[in-house]
Write a protein that holds these residues in place. Structure first.
Motif, PDB file in Angstrom:
ATOM      1  N   SER A 157      23.375  42.120  22.231  1.00  0.00           N
ATOM      2  CA  SER A 157      23.170  43.074  21.149  1.00  0.00           C
ATOM      3  C   SER A 157      23.145  42.344  19.814  1.00  0.00           C
ATOM      4  N   THR A 158      23.003  43.106  18.737  1.00  0.00           N
ATOM      5  CA  THR A 158      23.027  42.516  17.401  1.00  0.00           C
ATOM      6  C   THR A 158      24.416  42.007  17.033  1.00  0.00           C
ATOM      7  N   TRP A 159      25.424  42.362  17.837  1.00  0.00           N
ATOM      8  CA  TRP A 159      26.800  41.911  17.617  1.00  0.00           C
ATOM      9  C   TRP A 159      27.146  40.745  18.540  1.00  0.00           C
ATOM     10  N   ALA A 160      26.137  40.043  19.021  1.00  0.00           N
ATOM     11  CA  ALA A 160      26.350  38.934  19.961  1.00  0.00           C
ATOM     12  C   ALA A 160      27.265  37.855  19.392  1.00  0.00           C
ATOM     13  N   GLY A 161      27.279  37.714  18.072  1.00  0.00           N
ATOM     14  CA  GLY A 161      28.135  36.707  17.451  1.00  0.00           C
ATOM     15  C   GLY A 161      29.608  36.931  17.723  1.00  0.00           C
ATOM     16  N   ILE A 162      29.995  38.192  17.965  1.00  0.00           N
ATOM     17  CA  ILE A 162      31.387  38.510  18.302  1.00  0.00           C
ATOM     18  C   ILE A 162      31.652  38.280  19.788  1.00  0.00           C
ATOM     19  N   PHE A 163      30.678  38.647  20.624  1.00  0.00           N
ATOM     20  CA  PHE A 163      30.892  38.653  22.067  1.00  0.00           C
ATOM     21  C   PHE A 163      30.560  37.317  22.745  1.00  0.00           C
ATOM     22  N   ASN A 164      29.619  36.571  22.211  1.00  0.00           N
ATOM     23  CA  ASN A 164      29.233  35.305  22.847  1.00  0.00           C
ATOM     24  C   ASN A 164      30.384  34.308  22.972  1.00  0.00           C
ATOM     25  N   PRO A 165      31.250  34.180  21.943  1.00  0.00           N
ATOM     26  CA  PRO A 165      32.394  33.269  22.113  1.00  0.00           C
ATOM     27  C   PRO A 165      33.323  33.667  23.264  1.00  0.00           C
ATOM     28  N   ILE A 166      33.324  34.954  23.599  1.00  0.00           N
ATOM     29  CA  ILE A 166      34.163  35.426  24.706  1.00  0.00           C
ATOM     30  C   ILE A 166      33.515  35.078  26.043  1.00  0.00           C
ATOM     31  N   VAL A 167      32.241  35.458  26.215  1.00  0.00           N
ATOM     32  CA  VAL A 167      31.584  35.277  27.510  1.00  0.00           C
ATOM     33  C   VAL A 167      31.202  33.817  27.766  1.00  0.00           C
ATOM     34  N   SER A 168      31.252  32.973  26.738  1.00  0.00           N
ATOM     35  CA  SER A 168      30.911  31.558  26.928  1.00  0.00           C
ATOM     36  C   SER A 168      32.155  30.674  27.047  1.00  0.00           C
ATOM     37  N   SER A 169      33.334  31.285  27.020  1.00  0.00           N
ATOM     38  CA  SER A 169      34.582  30.518  27.109  1.00  0.00           C
ATOM     39  C   SER A 169      35.228  30.693  28.482  1.00  0.00           C
ATOM     40  N   PRO A 170      35.259  29.658  29.314  1.00  0.00           N
ATOM     41  CA  PRO A 170      35.932  29.772  30.618  1.00  0.00           C
ATOM     42  C   PRO A 170      37.404  30.173  30.480  1.00  0.00           C
ATOM     43  N   ALA A 171      38.098  29.618  29.483  1.00  0.00           N
ATOM     44  CA  ALA A 171      39.526  29.925  29.309  1.00  0.00           C
ATOM     45  C   ALA A 171      39.741  31.401  29.022  1.00  0.00           C
ATOM     46  N   ILE A 172      38.893  31.986  28.151  1.00  0.00           N
ATOM     47  CA  ILE A 172      39.029  33.408  27.815  1.00  0.00           C
ATOM     48  C   ILE A 172      38.706  34.277  29.024  1.00  0.00           C
ATOM     49  N   LEU A 173      37.665  33.945  29.757  1.00  0.00           N
ATOM     50  CA  LEU A 173      37.282  34.746  30.922  1.00  0.00           C
ATOM     51  C   LEU A 173      38.353  34.704  32.013  1.00  0.00           C
ATOM     52  N   ILE A 174      38.941  33.520  32.215  1.00  0.00           N
ATOM     53  CA  ILE A 174      40.020  33.397  33.207  1.00  0.00           C
ATOM     54  C   ILE A 174      41.238  34.196  32.762  1.00  0.00           C
ATOM     55  N   ALA A 175      41.610  34.050  31.479  1.00  0.00           N
ATOM     56  CA  ALA A 175      42.747  34.800  30.956  1.00  0.00           C
ATOM     57  C   ALA A 175      42.490  36.305  31.044  1.00  0.00           C
ATOM     58  N   LEU A 176      41.261  36.718  30.732  1.00  0.00           N
ATOM     59  CA  LEU A 176      40.892  38.130  30.793  1.00  0.00           C
ATOM     60  C   LEU A 176      41.030  38.672  32.208  1.00  0.00           C
ATOM     61  N   SER A 177      40.648  37.877  33.206  1.00  0.00           N
ATOM     62  CA  SER A 177      40.766  38.306  34.610  1.00  0.00           C
ATOM     63  C   SER A 177      42.211  38.619  34.964  1.00  0.00           C
ATOM     64  N   PHE A 178      43.139  37.785  34.508  1.00  0.00           N
ATOM     65  CA  PHE A 178      44.545  38.002  34.824  1.00  0.00           C
ATOM     66  C   PHE A 178      45.148  39.140  33.999  1.00  0.00           C
ATOM     67  N   VAL A 179      44.752  39.234  32.732  1.00  0.00           N
ATOM     68  CA  VAL A 179      45.273  40.317  31.871  1.00  0.00           C
ATOM     69  C   VAL A 179      44.830  41.678  32.402  1.00  0.00           C
ATOM     70  N   LEU A 180      43.552  41.792  32.751  1.00  0.00           N
ATOM     71  CA  LEU A 180      43.046  43.061  33.278  1.00  0.00           C
ATOM     72  C   LEU A 180      43.698  43.403  34.616  1.00  0.00           C
ATOM     73  N   SER A 181      43.912  42.405  35.446  1.00  0.00           N
ATOM     74  CA  SER A 181      44.588  42.640  36.735  1.00  0.00           C
ATOM     75  C   SER A 181      45.992  43.178  36.508  1.00  0.00           C
ATOM     76  N   PHE A 182      46.688  42.622  35.519  1.00  0.00           N
ATOM     77  CA  PHE A 182      48.028  43.110  35.186  1.00  0.00           C
ATOM     78  C   PHE A 182      47.971  44.544  34.678  1.00  0.00           C
ATOM     79  N   LEU A 183      47.027  44.839  33.782  1.00  0.00           N
ATOM     80  CA  LEU A 183      46.937  46.184  33.213  1.00  0.00           C
ATOM     81  C   LEU A 183      46.638  47.239  34.277  1.00  0.00           C
ATOM     82  N   LEU A 184      45.931  46.849  35.320  1.00  0.00           N
ATOM     83  CA  LEU A 184      45.596  47.803  36.382  1.00  0.00           C
ATOM     84  C   LEU A 184      46.832  48.342  37.094  1.00  0.00           C
TER      85      LEU A 184
END
Length: 253
Positions: A157-184
């Motif tokens: 989207s036009t807001w890719a500048g906010i989201f690209n650093p998230i989806v291009s970072s392995p550390a963030i994606l791995i951390a997100l997987s565990f955080v979301l699993s905990f929240l579930l």
């Protein structure tokens, strides 16, 4: 007449199976690298998930079979399908080619499937938890899936500048997987989005959420989905802490 009634009672189950079918197509789309399409198919599953329950209430067709089918379909559509999207995002962020994967030595790619495991656990717990009849304990699986696919929409989207650093970072994606699993599966109470009354004193939680969601949609448009789910989580935490504080003050008073 009885035959027509018997046929009508199967309509909710048919809608549930369409939810499952859409979830399967989402997995295929993720395999083919068409992540926006995969996300759209999960949204379709979400709509069908709402419609099967609505239809069951409308015609009084609650069955044990329907309950089991609903959970099985949700595991695929809101557990496995978003996990495959996370898998694809993580593989891209690591620069691993499509012909390489877990069984070629890239074991880190196992991590996104933790989300699928905990989604299944969350759905199983939901079915046996009497506390979750009018609200939720832990993040609902559709909301979890929408947060994940919102990252895909945001990065395109036009807001890719906010989201690209998230989806291009392995550390963030791995951390997100565990955080979301905990929240579930965590014990955090999360309010239902169903508005049972238009009185602000009763439906203030839903009205505040809806107001914020509308603002986010206007501002961020297709990039708003993840932000709306984060807004929902933040509000749930605030309401939980406020309720605890209020109860504590009442006891002290």
């Amino acid at each position: 007449m009885n035959k027509i009634i018997r046929i009508l009672r199967h309509i909710p189950n048919g809608i549930t199976l369409l939810n499952l079918f859409s979830g399967c197509l989402s997995i295929v789309a993720a395999f083919e690298g068409r992540l926006e399409l995969a996300g759209l198919l999960i949204i379709i599953s979400g709509i069908l998930d709402f419609l099967d329950g609505f239809t069951a209430r409308l015609i009084g067709a609650y069955t044990q079979l329907g309950k089991e089918l609903d959970s099985l379909s949700d595991v695929v559509s809101f557990g496995v399908a978003p996990a495959f999207i996370l898998f694809h995002l993580l593989r891209n962020s690591l620069g691993i080619s499509d012909c390489q994967g877990i069984f070629q030595g890239h074991l880190i790619l196992i991590v996104p499937f933790v989300v699928a495991v905990f989604s299944s656990l969350r759905l199983g717990l939901f079915n046996i938890d009497d506390r979750q009849t009018s609200s939720f304990i832990g993040l609902p699986t559709p909301a979890n899936a929408f947060l994940i696919i919102g990252l895909v929409f945001g990065s395109n989207s036009t807001w890719a500048g906010i989201f690209n650093p998230i989806v291009s970072s392995p550390a963030i994606l791995i951390a997100l997987s565990f955080v979301l699993s905990f929240l579930l599966v965590c014990e955090l109470p999360m309010f239902s989005l169903k508005i049972k009354s238009l009185k602000p004193a009763i439906a203030y939680k839903q009205l505040i959420f809806l107001t914020g969601a509308i603002v986010f949609i206007v501002v961020f448009q297709k990039a708003s989905l993840s932000i709306i789910i984060v807004w929902y989580i933040i509000l749930s935490v605030i309401y939980y802490l406020w309720d605890k504080l209020t109860k504590k003050d009442n006891r002290n008073g």
